[in-house]
Design a protein around this motif. Structure first.
Motif, PDB file in Angstrom:
ATOM      1  N   ARG A 599       0.846  -1.214   0.000  1.00 29.05           N
ATOM      2  CA  ARG A 599       0.000   0.000   0.000  1.00 29.05           C
ATOM      3  C   ARG A 599       0.872   1.252   0.000  1.00 29.05           C
ATOM      4  NH1 ARG A 599      -3.531  -3.427   3.017  1.00 29.05           N
ATOM      5  NH2 ARG A 599      -5.578  -3.496   2.029  1.00 29.05           N
ATOM      6  N   GLU A 600       1.957   1.198   0.800  1.00 23.03           N
ATOM      7  CA  GLU A 600       2.837   2.378   0.880  1.00 23.03           C
ATOM      8  C   GLU A 600       3.492   2.698  -0.471  1.00 23.03           C
ATOM      9  OE1 GLU A 600       4.031   1.468   5.524  1.00 23.03           O
ATOM     10  OE2 GLU A 600       5.550   1.247   3.953  1.00 23.03           O
ATOM     11  N   ALA A 601       3.784   1.640  -1.238  1.00 17.19           N
ATOM     12  CA  ALA A 601       4.456   1.862  -2.539  1.00 17.19           C
ATOM     13  C   ALA A 601       3.433   1.995  -3.666  1.00 17.19           C
ATOM     14  CB  ALA A 601       5.409   0.703  -2.819  1.00 17.19           C
ATOM     15  N   GLY A 602       2.182   2.310  -3.283  1.00 18.08           N
ATOM     16  CA  GLY A 602       1.063   2.270  -4.222  1.00 18.08           C
ATOM     17  C   GLY A 602       1.262   3.023  -5.537  1.00 18.08           C
ATOM     18  N   ALA A 603       1.746   4.295  -5.451  1.00 15.24           N
ATOM     19  CA  ALA A 603       1.831   5.118  -6.667  1.00 15.24           C
ATOM     20  C   ALA A 603       2.765   4.463  -7.679  1.00 15.24           C
ATOM     21  CB  ALA A 603       2.327   6.514  -6.308  1.00 15.24           C
ATOM     22  N   ALA A 611       0.843   1.112 -16.487  1.00 15.01           N
ATOM     23  CA  ALA A 611       1.541   1.706 -17.637  1.00 15.01           C
ATOM     24  C   ALA A 611       2.597   0.756 -18.204  1.00 15.01           C
ATOM     25  CB  ALA A 611       2.180   3.020 -17.224  1.00 15.01           C
ATOM     26  N   GLN A 612       3.283   0.016 -17.313  1.00 19.11           N
ATOM     27  CA  GLN A 612       4.390  -0.810 -17.817  1.00 19.11           C
ATOM     28  C   GLN A 612       4.050  -2.294 -17.900  1.00 19.11           C
ATOM     29  OE1 GLN A 612       8.315   0.206 -16.348  1.00 19.11           O
ATOM     30  NE2 GLN A 612       7.515   2.064 -15.429  1.00 19.11           N
ATOM     31  N   ALA A 634      -5.617  -4.547  -4.823  1.00 13.82           N
ATOM     32  CA  ALA A 634      -6.903  -3.972  -5.242  1.00 13.82           C
ATOM     33  C   ALA A 634      -7.003  -2.541  -4.721  1.00 13.82           C
ATOM     34  CB  ALA A 634      -8.049  -4.824  -4.720  1.00 13.82           C
ATOM     35  N   SER A 635      -6.566  -2.355  -3.473  1.00 13.05           N
ATOM     36  CA  SER A 635      -6.653  -1.028  -2.878  1.00 13.05           C
ATOM     37  C   SER A 635      -5.719  -0.044  -3.601  1.00 13.05           C
ATOM     38  CB  SER A 635      -6.354  -1.168  -1.383  1.00 13.05           C
ATOM     39  OG  SER A 635      -5.646  -0.094  -0.910  1.00 13.05           O
ATOM     40  N   VAL A 636      -4.510  -0.519  -3.970  1.00  6.20           N
ATOM     41  CA  VAL A 636      -3.565   0.327  -4.714  1.00  6.20           C
ATOM     42  C   VAL A 636      -4.187   0.782  -6.038  1.00  6.20           C
ATOM     43  CG1 VAL A 636      -1.432   0.143  -6.085  1.00  6.20           C
ATOM     44  CG2 VAL A 636      -1.447  -0.575  -3.686  1.00  6.20           C
ATOM     45  N   LEU A 637      -4.806  -0.162  -6.742  1.00  2.31           N
ATOM     46  CA  LEU A 637      -5.402   0.174  -8.045  1.00  2.31           C
ATOM     47  C   LEU A 637      -6.566   1.148  -7.867  1.00  2.31           C
ATOM     48  CD1 LEU A 637      -5.357  -3.362  -9.721  1.00  2.31           C
ATOM     49  CD2 LEU A 637      -3.867  -1.424 -10.259  1.00  2.31           C
ATOM     50  N   THR A 644     -13.427   2.286  -8.322  1.00  8.69           N
ATOM     51  CA  THR A 644     -14.007   1.601  -7.170  1.00  8.69           C
ATOM     52  C   THR A 644     -13.197   0.327  -6.912  1.00  8.69           C
ATOM     53  OG1 THR A 644     -15.446   0.281  -8.575  1.00  8.69           O
ATOM     54  CG2 THR A 644     -16.347   2.379  -7.758  1.00  8.69           C
ATOM     55  N   VAL A 645     -13.340  -0.208  -5.682  1.00 10.60           N
ATOM     56  CA  VAL A 645     -12.627  -1.456  -5.360  1.00 10.60           C
ATOM     57  C   VAL A 645     -13.136  -2.582  -6.270  1.00 10.60           C
ATOM     58  CG1 VAL A 645     -12.197  -3.177  -3.544  1.00 10.60           C
ATOM     59  CG2 VAL A 645     -12.127  -0.757  -2.997  1.00 10.60           C
ATOM     60  N   ALA A 646     -14.447  -2.536  -6.584  1.00 13.92           N
ATOM     61  CA  ALA A 646     -15.006  -3.576  -7.467  1.00 13.92           C
ATOM     62  C   ALA A 646     -14.334  -3.509  -8.840  1.00 13.92           C
ATOM     63  CB  ALA A 646     -16.512  -3.387  -7.593  1.00 13.92           C
ATOM     64  N   ALA A 647     -14.135  -2.291  -9.343  1.00 15.00           N
ATOM     65  CA  ALA A 647     -13.477  -2.143 -10.657  1.00 15.00           C
ATOM     66  C   ALA A 647     -12.026  -2.616 -10.565  1.00 15.00           C
ATOM     67  CB  ALA A 647     -13.544  -0.695 -11.109  1.00 15.00           C
ATOM     68  N   ALA A 648     -11.386  -2.335  -9.410  1.00 16.41           N
ATOM     69  CA  ALA A 648      -9.992  -2.767  -9.226  1.00 16.41           C
ATOM     70  C   ALA A 648      -9.913  -4.287  -9.207  1.00 16.41           C
ATOM     71  CB  ALA A 648      -9.445  -2.188  -7.927  1.00 16.41           C
ATOM     72  N   GLU A 649     -10.911  -4.921  -8.560  1.00 20.61           N
ATOM     73  CA  GLU A 649     -10.908  -6.388  -8.517  1.00 20.61           C
ATOM     74  C   GLU A 649     -11.105  -6.971  -9.912  1.00 20.61           C
ATOM     75  OE1 GLU A 649     -13.663  -7.029  -5.337  1.00 20.61           O
ATOM     76  OE2 GLU A 649     -12.064  -6.777  -3.849  1.00 20.61           O
ATOM     77  N   GLN A 650     -11.934  -6.296 -10.708  1.00 21.93           N
ATOM     78  CA  GLN A 650     -12.115  -6.741 -12.103  1.00 21.93           C
ATOM     79  C   GLN A 650     -10.793  -6.656 -12.868  1.00 21.93           C
ATOM     80  OE1 GLN A 650     -14.458  -8.319 -13.717  1.00 21.93           O
ATOM     81  NE2 GLN A 650     -15.503  -8.385 -11.744  1.00 21.93           N
ATOM     82  N   LEU A 651     -10.082  -5.568 -12.598  1.00 16.98           N
ATOM     83  CA  LEU A 651      -8.780  -5.381 -13.262  1.00 16.98           C
ATOM     84  C   LEU A 651      -7.824  -6.525 -12.875  1.00 16.98           C
ATOM     85  CD1 LEU A 651      -7.405  -1.813 -13.583  1.00 16.98           C
ATOM     86  CD2 LEU A 651      -5.878  -3.746 -13.758  1.00 16.98           C
ATOM     87  N   LEU A 652      -7.859  -6.890 -11.579  1.00 13.99           N
ATOM     88  CA  LEU A 652      -6.999  -8.000 -11.125  1.00 13.99           C
ATOM     89  C   LEU A 652      -7.413  -9.318 -11.786  1.00 13.99           C
ATOM     90  CD1 LEU A 652      -6.500  -7.272  -7.302  1.00 13.99           C
ATOM     91  CD2 LEU A 652      -4.794  -7.120  -9.112  1.00 13.99           C
ATOM     92  N   LYS A 653      -8.732  -9.500 -11.962  1.00 13.20           N
ATOM     93  CA  LYS A 653      -9.207 -10.721 -12.633  1.00 13.20           C
ATOM     94  C   LYS A 653      -8.659 -10.784 -14.052  1.00 13.20           C
ATOM     95  CE  LYS A 653     -13.204 -12.144 -10.041  1.00 13.20           C
ATOM     96  NZ  LYS A 653     -14.562 -11.828  -9.741  1.00 13.20           N
TER      97      LYS A 653
END
Ligand SMILES: Cc1cc2nc3c(=O)[nH]c(=O)nc-3n(C[C@H](O)[C@H](O)[C@H](O)COP(=O)(O)OP(=O)(O)OC[C@H]3O[C@@H](n4cnc5c(N)ncnc54)[C@H](O)[C@@H]3O)c2cc1C
Ligand SMILES: Cc1cc2nc3c(=O)[nH]c(=O)nc-3n(C[C@H](O)[C@H](O)[C@H](O)COP(=O)(O)O)c2cc1C
Length: 667
Positions: A599-603, A611-612, A634-637, A644-653
């Motif tokens: 989480r701390e290294a999130g950015a 991007a990469q 998920a929280s970082v994304l 939203t966290v739901a969108a982040a979870e979709q991204l992880l999927k």
């Protein structure tokens, strides 16, 4: 209670009942064997075997199948069902392919894992999608349940199953009220012999035990039969040293093995896994030999009895079936019985034909494993003292589930200890080989890259050591055995592909999360990519393209390979984030784990992932860690991508599907 003899069992001439298991460490197999014995008493002909051993072409024609399915890894299917699972997942299978099928599903799992009984649930969902219907609602057995572990649910579920089947078979099959154990003729004959053990005899054992798709262990493979190909490689120990501070409780070993004699000079790729076949502790071997009055030095001949062949299939049969590349042609309904009869492969001998008693107890039988419920039921048949027989039957009964948990499961009592407690059960060797399962290999993520250490495999092994509820000391069979090896000792290993595939281009960033011995595969990945970058003469980037999150308790005690990692940081090969959970308390007073560092290294991580197109690897304890780490990503994304966290979870999927997020986890 009177003991029934084999003649009392209805002859297995009734309808076929496939009872198929997906089992990684033997529990689901034992449950399936238990159900098959009960089915036989009711007059069914059980077709018992690994799911992969079942002919694919029989699935669309089968009317009834009982599945017993464990979950392994991070919600994954066991090895011996993967071929069938792949087949059933094919998009080309029409929706109604399994319209005829009525199935029963019993899942085995552990609620302390994030994906509880995931393999059974996914299989049930897919069967339903293909038109299958449930005979009875699925049952799920939880290892964590204090009243009988995975068996707790089994009794109610199987009672419902037998009753449903009885309705469907309309009296053609007996409703047996008496499920008392039956003494069957012995599966093996074991006789004293003069002949010494030889390598060929070992193939019988290792032919069954080898993990599927293990690398070939020998360069001269072409002329060899598949059994021989399944032999492990006898690797010589080069180094065995402790990585953790001598005063630290946890002993973690760095072990180097010479695999230069393996096929392709022992080459493997980052992320591969070594499977080690251990040996039992000599004290336990001696204790058992004395108890059963066996001469450890005598040589025995072990032969499978012919009568035991009927309706038994094995994992080796699964491998053979998978090897044969069966085509899923639809069998004629009338041909189904003959197909099942033809494919109910004979039981195959899974022990060497000749060996000494010492070898048998040291290498082949899991005498220091923990017996499960079915063992107590079978053992009761050999108790000479009625009180012992009653106690064993109680331990094997639904009512005795809690007692069994307290006495055996929770206490990690071993076969040797149980036989010592029930001294009137003087098992003959032939019954011992029947009742005690085989000693299984254990997996270790390879901690080196063969491009950097040609012909050598490094392992990073945490020695399992703990006190039981009643304060008895326990040491892990394999890790304890590995820890005491000396240079020049040998270790039987196979090498197998792991789950992590590296990006082809070494300039694609990777993010690795490997707390504890989860660092092992990460060390392999880092080494391989360093060499790859040198070979590709890539220019030094501003930022290292390998990022590692490592966690342990104390920087001074269990920071594995610390000097090596710091050196890599200095060389700008690695960006390293460490979390020492028991060192100075965090500002908020809590312990710091890798997920907080993520989480701390999130950015920076957001930039790498989005991007990469970085690949993410997570490895280590299978319990809470993978879920917590995923939540952190998920929280970082969500935070840095303003979603939203739901969108982040979709991204992880999406990353899962693209194989850019892989987890290799173990307990
Ligand atoms: C793909 C994969 C990769 C792996 N990589 C590595 C690796 O790199 N390094 C590594 O060290 N291990 C690794 N493992 C784990 C390894 O395979 C073994 O599970 C581990 O070494 C223990 O085996 P053992 O024979 O020593 O213990 P066993 O004799 O099999 O005993 C283990 C059992 O003991 C019990 N137990 C353990 N601790 C406790 C406790 N505190 N209280 C009560 N019961 C307990 C549990 O039932 C546990 O299942 C990996 C596993 C997999 C599947
Ligand atoms: C390495 C490992 C990973 C596991 N992963 C899961 C999991 O993701 N979900 C789950 O419900 N159970 C999990 N389990 C628990 C097993 O499914 C359970 O212990 C089961 O009884 C094992 O059956 P088997 O011996 O037939 O393989 C895991 C067990 C181990 C040893």
């Amino acid at each position: 209670m009177a003991v029934a003899a084999a003649e009392d069992v209805p002859a297995a001439a009734g309808p076929w009942l496939p009872i198929l298991y997906g089992s990684q460490t033997g529990t689901a197999q034992e449950v399936a064997e238990y159900l098959a014995a009960k089915a036989k008493r009711r007059g069914y002909r059980p077709w018992l075997g690994a799911i992969d051993a079942f002919p694919l072409q029989a699935f669309p024609q089968a009317e009834r199948i009982v599945f017993v399915v464990a979950t392994t890894g991070d919600g994954e299917a066991p090895d011996n069902m993967k071929t069938a699972w792949k087949f059933l997942l094919r998009k080309a299978l029409p929706q109604g392919s399994l319209n005829k099928l009525q199935y029963a599903m019993f899942g085995l799992g552990d609620t302390s894992y994030a994906k509880y009984c995931a393999a059974a649930r996914k299989l049930a969902a897919r069967l339903a999608q293909l038109g299958g219907t449930q005979l009875v609602p699925a049952g799920y057995g939880d290892e964590q349940c204090e009243e009988g572990g995975v068996w707790s649910e089994l009794d109610a579920w199987s009672t419902a199953l037998w009753s449903k089947l009885e309705q469907l078979t309309e009296g053609t099959v007996a409703a047996v009220a008496d499920d008392a154990p039956v003494l069957e003729p012995p599966v093996y004959t074991v006789q004293q012999q003069q002949q010494a053990s030889d390598a060929k005899a070992l193939e019988l054992f290792y032919g069954h035990l080898a993990p599927p798709d293990a690398y070939r262990s020998d360069a001269e493979v072409v002329s060899k039969s598949s059994r021989q190909l399944r032999m492990p490689h006898a690797a010589r120990v080069l180094v065995n040293r402790r990585l953790t501070h001598p005063e630290h409780k946890q002993d973690v070993r760095h072990i180097e093995l010479d695999v230069s004699g393996m096929g392709k000079g022992g080459a493997y790729v980052a992320g591969d896994v070594a499977w080690v076949h251990p040996e039992n502790d000599a004290a336990a071997v001696t204790a058992l030999a004395q108890l059963l009055q066996l001469d450890q030095d005598s040589t025995v001949q072990i032969a499978l009895n012919q009568h035991s062949s009927a309706n038994l299939t094995t994992d080796a049969a699964a491998a053979a079936a998978a090897d044969s590349e069966q085509q899923p042609v639809v069998a004629e309904a009338s041909a189904l019985d003959s197909l099942l009869a033809a494919t109910a492969l004979p039981a195959q001998q899974d022990l060497p034909q000749y060996c000494t008693v010492r070898e048998l107890l040291t290498r082949y039988l899991d005498i220091t494993g923990t017996p499960r419920r079915a063992f107590f039921e079978k053992l009761s048949l050999f108790a000479a003292v009625p009180a012992e027989r009653e106690k064993l039957l109680e331990l094997a009964s639904p009512a005795g589930a809690e007692l069994l948990h307290v006495y055996c499961t929770h206490e990690r009592r071993t076969y040797v200890e149980v036989l010592t407690d029930f001294q009137s059960c003087k098992l003959s060797l032939e019954r011992l080989v029947e009742l005690v399962p085989r000693l299984r290999p254990r997996a270790f993520s390879i901690a080196s890259a063969s491009v950097q250490h040609p012909g050598a495999v490094h392992l990073c092994v945490a020695v399992v050591s703990y006190k039981t509820h009643y304060r008895r000391d326990k040491i892990g069979v394999c890790s304890g055995w590995l820890a005491q090896l000396q240079p020049d000792d040998t270790v039987n290993i196979w090498i197998r592909k792991g789950t992590s595939a590296l990006p082809a281009d070494s300039s694609t960033p990777v993010i690795m999360v490997g707390p504890g011995t989860g660092l092992a595969p990460m060390r392999s990945i880092i080494q391989q990519r360093c060499v790859q970058r040198q070979q590709q003469q890539q220019q030094q980037q501003q930022q290292p393209c390998d990022t590692l999150f490592f966690g342990c308790r104390y920087a001074a005690k269990d920071y594995l390979y610390s000097e090596e990692l710091q050196q890599l940081v200095q060389e700008q090969q690695l960006a390293l984030h460490t979390a020492f959970s028991r060192d100075a308390p965090a500002a908020n007073g809590g312990k710091v784990y890798v997920q907080q560092r993520i989480r701390e290294a999130g950015a920076q991580l957001y930039e790498l992932i989005v991007a990469q197109r970085a690949h993410i690897y997570v490895s280590g304890s299978a319990k809470q860690m993978p879920e917590d780490v995923r939540a952190a990503f998920a929280s970082v994304l969500a935070v840095h991508g303003s979603m939203t966290v739901a969108a982040a979870e979709q991204l992880l999927k999406g990353l899962d599907r693209a194989k850019r997020y892989t987890v290799e986890a173990w307990s």
